[in-house]
Design an enzyme around this catalytic site. Structure first.
Site, PDB file in Angstrom:
ATOM      1  N   GLU A 121       0.918  -1.307   0.041  1.00 32.10           N
ATOM      2  CA  GLU A 121      -0.076   0.190  -0.047  1.00 32.10           C
ATOM      3  C   GLU A 121       0.671   1.283  -0.022  1.00 32.10           C
ATOM      4  O   GLU A 121       2.221   1.161  -0.007  1.00 32.10           O
ATOM      5  CB  GLU A 121      -0.886  -0.172   1.071  1.00 32.10           C
ATOM      6  N   HIS A 240      -8.973   9.993   4.144  1.00 32.18           N
ATOM      7  CA  HIS A 240      -8.710   8.685   3.247  1.00 32.18           C
ATOM      8  C   HIS A 240      -9.006   9.470   1.898  1.00 32.18           C
ATOM      9  O   HIS A 240     -10.028   9.936   1.605  1.00 32.18           O
ATOM     10  CB  HIS A 240      -9.432   7.624   3.451  1.00 32.18           C
ATOM     11  N   ARG A 286      -0.864   9.144   2.172  1.00 33.22           N
ATOM     12  CA  ARG A 286      -2.443   9.524   1.895  1.00 33.22           C
ATOM     13  C   ARG A 286      -2.538  10.917   2.054  1.00 33.22           C
ATOM     14  O   ARG A 286      -3.339  11.651   1.305  1.00 33.22           O
ATOM     15  CB  ARG A 286      -3.038   8.521   3.106  1.00 33.22           C
ATOM     16  N   HIS A 347     -10.996  10.270   7.971  1.00 31.41           N
ATOM     17  CA  HIS A 347     -10.499   8.723   7.977  1.00 31.41           C
ATOM     18  C   HIS A 347     -10.341   8.447   9.437  1.00 31.41           C
ATOM     19  O   HIS A 347     -10.393   7.346  10.168  1.00 31.41           O
ATOM     20  CB  HIS A 347      -9.937   8.218   7.094  1.00 31.41           C
ATOM     21  N   ARG A 382      -0.523   9.005   9.093  1.00 31.68           N
ATOM     22  CA  ARG A 382      -0.406   7.531   9.261  1.00 31.68           C
ATOM     23  C   ARG A 382      -0.196   6.827   8.217  1.00 31.68           C
ATOM     24  O   ARG A 382      -0.894   7.183   7.229  1.00 31.68           O
ATOM     25  CB  ARG A 382      -1.798   7.113  10.111  1.00 31.68           C
TER      26      ARG A 382
END
Length: 536
Positions: A121, A240, A286, A347, A382
């Site tokens: 990811e 997100h 992100r 998110h 994060r």
């Protein structure tokens, strides 16, 4: 005054997601545990996590790589010791979870040996994401629920809200338990406990558009703040990048794992754009991807951008992303043939209640684990699939500390009964709903993906007005779920805005047009409650 119903346990755990249930299982062989769940046991952010859990299982990967990737994604604000601690504990914690039957996906290698299928990811340099198709969180939640239901020392209190922590008036840092709201019988009760662990999740419900379930209203952060705990880095709210944009698909995430398997972000005409914003393209962290989508939507006046994985084979897509495929297909979108309309949504809360490596807070015998806590792991942003990992790692370390400090003594200090003799039922519940919607809308408009000093100042003034209204309500009307959540959301909104106004730079998830550059030697934004203050 009517007497208050009182329960007793060794450890009260507020929250029933990955953090709370893992913590309960690690403790239950040693003491009596009560787990408080605001809704049904299965409801919470864990259930909706799609991607997976980061841990080093590949021989070509290493803990050092995991640490380096996390530090890079955290944009210079991670606590390096917290990152090293979490990454080093990851494999053992995953093996513990697997021992309960967690069904991580497997594959057969070239030698005919079965091994875990690892995906990749955004922000990760290697494939290290253990997953259960594209519904890892739901599998984690189900696995843990099955285990806790079988343990005689774990007592499950479903449909209970925690209201406030109870401290000894003569020893202000000594915890006695918590006042809780029994939603079924609509009454306040007391749970007396030697230890309390907050595992309440984050606070993304403070925003109008969020991927989180309704229960994510910042309850643990607000309770800890009112009790006297410091909080940190509340300005870093992760949006997100890819939530499904459809009127019938509220809160549905499109996992980052699609981009890990080659999906491309595109304009409505199919033109890819992420290469213009970051050399990592669609696999950038992100914060960068969310701002890029937000920028392109505003530049083009578009309602959404698109995520396209249709160049992969249909068999591959359906096998790896069955949950997303079925959901989109039910809405008339065939992701094997069409791009997916996506928008960013609130998110994850990277900040929270300050804790150490044992999840200890500023208050003796009070712990915080998971998204409610600030451990220093996430810094200013994060990295994907570190959140469920953090839940389980700190659930274990907190349980180990508590086990070593259990004394089984009953705390005989009397607890004041909850007094409702001077309050009445509100006939204006609609006002609470209006205040709630107003808060979430102006937080989205003023404290969203891109901020300015003026927007933050406006949000501050609106919060002050709403705070006074809610305090008046709280003093005069009986407890209700909506009132409790609004009170907590206002506290959290205030903390977010205060932290955002203190940071005079743009870093990670906090982007302020008035301070576009980064400062040297950045530090966490730490807020300390004022004495005898409920909302400051």
């Amino acid at each position: 005054m009517q007497s208050t119903i009182e329960h007793q346990c060794d450890v009260l755990i507020v929250g029933s997601g990955a953090a709370g249930l893992s913590h309960a299982l690690k403790l239950a062989d040693h003491c009596q545990v009560i787990v408080l769940s605001k809704s049904e046991l299965s409801e919470g952010s864990t259930k909706y996590a799609q991607g997976g859990i980061a841990a080093v299982f590949d021989e070509n990967d290493s803990i050092d790589y995991h640490v380096t990737d996390t530090l890079l994604a955290g944009a210079g604000l991670c606590d390096e010791e917290a990152v090293k601690f979490t990454a080093s504990q990851a494999k053992a914690c995953m093996e513990w979870l697997i021992s309960f039957g967690m069904p991580f996906d497997q594959e057969v290698n070239s030698n005919g040996e079965a091994r875990f299928h690892l995906t990749r990811e955004g922000g990760h340099s290697h494939r290290r994401i253990l997953h259960s198709a594209d519904a890892t969180g739901a599998a984690v939640q189900l696995t843990l629920i099955e285990a806790v239901k079988q343990h005689p020392n774990i007592h499950l209190f479903q449909r209970y809200n925690a209201i406030d922590l109870i401290k000894n008036n003569t020893q202000t840092n000594h915890l006695l338990g918590a006042y809780v709201w029994n939603r079924k019988h609509e009454r306040v009760e007391v749970i007396r406990s030697q230890f309390v662990t907050l595992a309440t999740g984050g606070a993304s419900k403070v925003y109008q558009y969020t991927s989180n379930p309704d229960v994510s209203s910042g309850d643990g952060i607000a309770m800890a703040w009112r009790a006297g705990c410091r909080v940190a880095n509340m300005e870093f709210n992760q949006f997100h990048p890819t939530c499904l944009y459809h009127p019938e698909a509220r809160n549905f995430l499109i996992s980052e794992a699609l981009r890990g398997e080659g999906a491309k972000l595109c304009h409505p005409d199919g033109t890819p754009f992420m290469h213009k914003f970051d050399e990592r393209g669609d696999l950038a962290p992100r914060d960068i991807v969310a701002r890029a989508i937000d920028f392109e939507m505003k530049r083009l006046g578009a309602d959404c951008m698109y995520l396209d994985i249709s160049h992969k084979s249909s068999d591959f897509i359906v096998k790896h992303f069955p949950n997303i495929y079925r959901k989109c297909r039910s809405l008339g979108i065939d992701i094997t043939q069409q791009p997916i309309p996506v928008v960013p949504a609130a998110h994850y809360s990277c900040g929270g209640v300050m804790t150490d490596s044992n999840a200890k807070t500023d208050i003796q015998n009070l712990f915080a684990i998971g998204e409610v806590a600030y451990t220093g792991l996430h810094g200013a942003n994060r990295m994907a699939s570190n959140s469920l990992l953090e839940c389980i790692v700190y659930a274990h370390s907190a349980a180990q500390y508590i086990q070593g400090n259990l004394n089984n003594k009953v705390i005989n200090v009397p607890i004041k009964a909850w007094d409702e003799s001077q309050v009445s039922n509100s006939d204006e519940e609609v006002i609470i709903q209006h205040n709630w919607h107003e808060l979430r809308l102006f937080m989205w408009d003023y404290v969203g993906i891109v901020r300015t000093n003026k927007r933050l100042e406006r949000a501050h003034h609106r919060i002050e007005l709403l705070k006074q209204e809610v305090n008046d309500y709280y003093s005069h009307f009986k407890v209700s779920n909506n009132l409790l959540e609004l009170r907590n959301l206002l506290t959290v909104a205030e903390l977010i805005v205060k932290c955002a106004r203190k940071r005079k730079e743009s870093r990670g998830l906090h982007f302020n047009l008035d301070y576009p550059d980064q400062i040297e030697n950045p530090q966490p934004t730490i807020l300390k409650p004022k004495a005898k203050s409920q909302m400051e």
